[in-house]
Write a protein that holds these residues in place. Structure first.
Motif, PDB file in Angstrom:
ATOM      1  N   GLY A  31     -24.549 -29.689 -27.699  1.00 45.15           N
ATOM      2  CA  GLY A  31     -24.050 -31.014 -27.336  1.00 45.15           C
ATOM      3  C   GLY A  31     -22.835 -30.935 -26.433  1.00 45.15           C
ATOM      4  O   GLY A  31     -22.708 -31.718 -25.480  1.00 45.15           O
ATOM      5  N   GLU A  32     -21.942 -29.994 -26.713  1.00 46.52           N
ATOM      6  CA  GLU A  32     -20.760 -29.821 -25.865  1.00 46.52           C
ATOM      7  C   GLU A  32     -21.155 -29.380 -24.458  1.00 46.52           C
ATOM      8  O   GLU A  32     -20.564 -29.808 -23.461  1.00 46.52           O
ATOM      9  N   MET A  33     -22.165 -28.506 -24.369  1.00 48.49           N
ATOM     10  CA  MET A  33     -22.614 -28.028 -23.070  1.00 48.49           C
ATOM     11  C   MET A  33     -23.214 -29.161 -22.253  1.00 48.49           C
ATOM     12  O   MET A  33     -22.919 -29.322 -21.057  1.00 48.49           O
ATOM     13  N   ILE A  34     -24.056 -29.967 -22.880  1.00 44.24           N
ATOM     14  CA  ILE A  34     -24.670 -31.100 -22.184  1.00 44.24           C
ATOM     15  C   ILE A  34     -23.601 -32.067 -21.712  1.00 44.24           C
ATOM     16  O   ILE A  34     -23.635 -32.551 -20.577  1.00 44.24           O
ATOM     17  N   ALA A  35     -22.624 -32.338 -22.569  1.00 40.35           N
ATOM     18  CA  ALA A  35     -21.541 -33.247 -22.200  1.00 40.35           C
ATOM     19  C   ALA A  35     -20.756 -32.704 -21.011  1.00 40.35           C
ATOM     20  O   ALA A  35     -20.401 -33.448 -20.090  1.00 40.35           O
ATOM     21  N   ALA A  36     -20.492 -31.405 -21.012  1.00 42.48           N
ATOM     22  CA  ALA A  36     -19.706 -30.802 -19.936  1.00 42.48           C
ATOM     23  C   ALA A  36     -20.445 -30.826 -18.606  1.00 42.48           C
ATOM     24  O   ALA A  36     -19.824 -30.952 -17.540  1.00 42.48           O
ATOM     25  N   LEU A  37     -21.773 -30.703 -18.641  1.00 42.50           N
ATOM     26  CA  LEU A  37     -22.554 -30.630 -17.405  1.00 42.50           C
ATOM     27  C   LEU A  37     -23.090 -31.983 -16.959  1.00 42.50           C
ATOM     28  O   LEU A  37     -23.775 -32.079 -15.951  1.00 42.50           O
ATOM     29  N   THR A  38     -22.787 -33.030 -17.727  1.00 42.61           N
ATOM     30  CA  THR A  38     -23.210 -34.370 -17.341  1.00 42.61           C
ATOM     31  C   THR A  38     -22.181 -34.955 -16.386  1.00 42.61           C
ATOM     32  O   THR A  38     -20.988 -34.985 -16.683  1.00 42.61           O
ATOM     33  N   THR A  39     -22.640 -35.415 -15.246  1.00 39.95           N
ATOM     34  CA  THR A  39     -21.735 -36.007 -14.263  1.00 39.95           C
ATOM     35  C   THR A  39     -21.366 -37.416 -14.698  1.00 39.95           C
ATOM     36  O   THR A  39     -22.238 -38.230 -14.979  1.00 39.95           O
ATOM     37  N   ASN A  40     -20.072 -37.715 -14.759  1.00 36.77           N
ATOM     38  CA  ASN A  40     -19.617 -39.021 -15.240  1.00 36.77           C
ATOM     39  C   ASN A  40     -18.766 -39.743 -14.196  1.00 36.77           C
ATOM     40  O   ASN A  40     -17.700 -40.274 -14.495  1.00 36.77           O
ATOM     41  N   VAL A  41     -19.248 -39.763 -12.966  1.00 39.21           N
ATOM     42  CA  VAL A  41     -18.566 -40.514 -11.911  1.00 39.21           C
ATOM     43  C   VAL A  41     -18.836 -41.990 -12.138  1.00 39.21           C
ATOM     44  O   VAL A  41     -19.993 -42.426 -12.179  1.00 39.21           O
ATOM     45  N   THR A  42     -17.811 -42.776 -12.303  1.00 41.37           N
ATOM     46  CA  THR A  42     -17.993 -44.193 -12.574  1.00 41.37           C
ATOM     47  C   THR A  42     -16.742 -44.952 -12.168  1.00 41.37           C
ATOM     48  O   THR A  42     -15.663 -44.368 -12.047  1.00 41.37           O
ATOM     49  N   ARG A  43     -16.892 -46.226 -11.920  1.00 44.06           N
ATOM     50  CA  ARG A  43     -15.736 -47.088 -11.651  1.00 44.06           C
ATOM     51  C   ARG A  43     -16.156 -48.539 -11.841  1.00 44.06           C
ATOM     52  O   ARG A  43     -17.346 -48.864 -11.837  1.00 44.06           O
ATOM     53  N   PHE A  44     -15.174 -49.402 -12.025  1.00 48.46           N
ATOM     54  CA  PHE A  44     -15.450 -50.814 -12.212  1.00 48.46           C
ATOM     55  C   PHE A  44     -16.057 -51.417 -10.933  1.00 48.46           C
ATOM     56  O   PHE A  44     -15.606 -51.134  -9.825  1.00 48.46           O
ATOM     57  N   PHE A  45     -17.079 -52.234 -11.124  1.00 50.83           N
ATOM     58  CA  PHE A  45     -17.760 -52.953 -10.052  1.00 50.83           C
ATOM     59  C   PHE A  45     -18.246 -52.024  -8.934  1.00 50.83           C
ATOM     60  O   PHE A  45     -18.214 -52.372  -7.759  1.00 50.83           O
ATOM     61  N   ARG A  46     -18.689 -50.843  -9.327  1.00 46.28           N
ATOM     62  CA  ARG A  46     -19.311 -49.931  -8.375  1.00 46.28           C
ATOM     63  C   ARG A  46     -20.598 -50.569  -7.854  1.00 46.28           C
ATOM     64  O   ARG A  46     -21.354 -51.155  -8.605  1.00 46.28           O
ATOM     65  N   GLU A  47     -20.854 -50.470  -6.554  1.00 44.02           N
ATOM     66  CA  GLU A  47     -21.983 -51.142  -5.902  1.00 44.02           C
ATOM     67  C   GLU A  47     -21.931 -52.640  -6.221  1.00 44.02           C
ATOM     68  O   GLU A  47     -22.764 -53.176  -6.953  1.00 44.02           O
ATOM     69  N   PRO A  48     -20.935 -53.330  -5.658  1.00 37.20           N
ATOM     70  CA  PRO A  48     -20.656 -54.721  -6.042  1.00 37.20           C
ATOM     71  C   PRO A  48     -21.800 -55.700  -5.785  1.00 37.20           C
ATOM     72  O   PRO A  48     -21.856 -56.752  -6.430  1.00 37.20           O
ATOM     73  N   HIS A  49     -22.734 -55.358  -4.890  1.00 42.38           N
ATOM     74  CA  HIS A  49     -23.836 -56.287  -4.642  1.00 42.38           C
ATOM     75  C   HIS A  49     -24.684 -56.509  -5.886  1.00 42.38           C
ATOM     76  O   HIS A  49     -25.294 -57.574  -6.038  1.00 42.38           O
ATOM     77  N   HIS A  50     -24.718 -55.524  -6.783  1.00 40.73           N
ATOM     78  CA  HIS A  50     -25.475 -55.698  -8.027  1.00 40.73           C
ATOM     79  C   HIS A  50     -24.832 -56.771  -8.904  1.00 40.73           C
ATOM     80  O   HIS A  50     -25.541 -57.584  -9.522  1.00 40.73           O
ATOM     81  N   PHE A  51     -23.528 -56.771  -8.966  1.00 48.80           N
ATOM     82  CA  PHE A  51     -22.848 -57.753  -9.808  1.00 48.80           C
ATOM     83  C   PHE A  51     -22.873 -59.137  -9.164  1.00 48.80           C
ATOM     84  O   PHE A  51     -22.891 -60.148  -9.884  1.00 48.80           O
ATOM     85  N   GLU A  52     -22.906 -59.194  -7.843  1.00 52.02           N
ATOM     86  CA  GLU A  52     -23.077 -60.476  -7.160  1.00 52.02           C
ATOM     87  C   GLU A  52     -24.458 -61.055  -7.472  1.00 52.02           C
ATOM     88  O   GLU A  52     -24.595 -62.255  -7.750  1.00 52.02           O
ATOM     89  N   HIS A  53     -25.480 -60.195  -7.445  1.00 52.81           N
ATOM     90  CA  HIS A  53     -26.829 -60.642  -7.767  1.00 52.81           C
ATOM     91  C   HIS A  53     -26.891 -61.114  -9.222  1.00 52.81           C
ATOM     92  O   HIS A  53     -27.474 -62.166  -9.527  1.00 52.81           O
ATOM     93  N   LEU A  54     -26.291 -60.336 -10.123  1.00 48.05           N
ATOM     94  CA  LEU A  54     -26.276 -60.707 -11.530  1.00 48.05           C
ATOM     95  C   LEU A  54     -25.604 -62.064 -11.720  1.00 48.05           C
ATOM     96  O   LEU A  54     -26.127 -62.935 -12.447  1.00 48.05           O
ATOM     97  N   ARG A  55     -24.470 -62.260 -11.078  1.00 47.88           N
ATOM     98  CA  ARG A  55     -23.706 -63.502 -11.233  1.00 47.88           C
ATOM     99  C   ARG A  55     -24.424 -64.710 -10.635  1.00 47.88           C
ATOM    100  O   ARG A  55     -24.488 -65.780 -11.260  1.00 47.88           O
ATOM    101  N   GLU A  56     -25.010 -64.529  -9.452  1.00 47.01           N
ATOM    102  CA  GLU A  56     -25.547 -65.673  -8.723  1.00 47.01           C
ATOM    103  C   GLU A  56     -27.005 -65.989  -9.053  1.00 47.01           C
ATOM    104  O   GLU A  56     -27.402 -67.159  -9.069  1.00 47.01           O
TER     105      GLU A  56
END
Length: 295
Positions: A81-106
């Protein structure tokens, strides 16, 4: 044969603290594909080394060969489990790809919030949520449309394979700089500064209450039975091989309501039988066709 043996023993990272051989890399690649569906094909030696060397060091081991042996042993479940966690890419940020949230909202939420006020059950899924910015961005979008949504049967399921990032998401605590993409009005309403002088911010109870964080391996079993009106599955299938991608999309279709929205990453494409069940509704945005089922 001797030459092949020497190649398998040769270290792949020069001047490294620990030896990582082609044989070690092959073992790690096989485990990641089997256990997490993640393909480490290509020149990934430096990535594997940089992510796992600290585990080798912490465990007091002398090489990656010893580490692989531990992970594959009868007592290696926790370290797997530790190995999988270490090798999992966790690039993230708030409102990443904002067009998705615009579509969701509208296009999605006005109808769903009307259903919620009428007593309906509203469920959204962030299928690879990392440390929480994606599901909280979904929740903030909901609260922007319906500020009292937390009083109704509105919930977001946030899942990830890594329990460490799930703990961060559940706590809802972030550096103030991480919240810069969040509109100021939403930031002031739904986040509060911690009283420890750190400058960090915490999601308020109402915001956190909209999101439930759960551990889930996307290539493992899924306990969910109810359907979702929107699913975010972004920037995760790019790490899977083509067969695993097709299988994942197909598994999601029975969980997506008719006319429900599916949001995927900018470099991803839906493939396999699921493709025929979806209609394009924007940039990497799809709707579940009505009266369509997987054969």
């Amino acid at each position: 044969m001797t030459a092949q043996l020497e190649v398998s023993k040769a270290t792949l990272v020069e001047n490294a603290e620990f030896s990582l051989t082609s044989r070690d890399l092959a073992v790690i690649t096989r485990i990641m594909l089997k256990e997490a569906g993640i393909s480490l094909s290509g020149a990934k030696a430096n990535l594997v080394y940089s992510r796992l060397a600290k585990r080798v060091r912490k465990l007091g081991l002398g090489s990656f060969s010893e580490y692989c042996a531990m992970v594959e042993s009868d007592t290696g479940t926790q370290e797997l489990g530790e190995m999988i966690a270490a090798l999992t890419t966790n690039v993230t940020r708030f409102f990443r790809e904002p067009h998705h949230f615009e579509h969701l909202r509208e296009k999605v939420l006005p109808g769903l919030m009307a259903q919620a006020r009428a007593g309906g059950r509203i469920r959204l899924w962030s299928s690879a949520c990392s440390s929480g910015p994606e599901p909280y961005s979904m929740a903030l979008t909901i609260l922007n449309v319906m500020p009292d949504a937390y009083r109704y049967d509105v919930k977001i399921l946030a899942t990830d394979i890594d329990p460490n990032v799930l703990a961060t998401g559940e706590a809802g605590i972030y550096e103030e700089s991480a919240l810069e993409p969040v509109p100021m009005g939403l930031r002031k309403t739904w986040f509060s500064p911690l009283n420890d002088g750190s400058g960090r911010m915490r999601a308020n109870d109402e915001l956190r209450g909209l999101v439930s964080f759960r551990k889930l391996n996307l290539i493992g079993s899924w306990p969910m039975r109810g359907k979702f009106q929107a699913i975010f599955c972004r920037n995760v299938v790019i790490y899977f091989d083509s067969d695993t991608q097709e299988a994942l999309w197909s598994r999601m279709m029975p969980l997506l309501e008719e006319n429900g929205a599916l949001y995927i990453g900018h470099s991803e494409r839906v493939s396999g039988p699921a493709e025929a069940l979806l209609a394009n509704d924007g940039i990497t945005t799809y709707r579940r066709r009505r009266n369509g089922e997987l054969k």
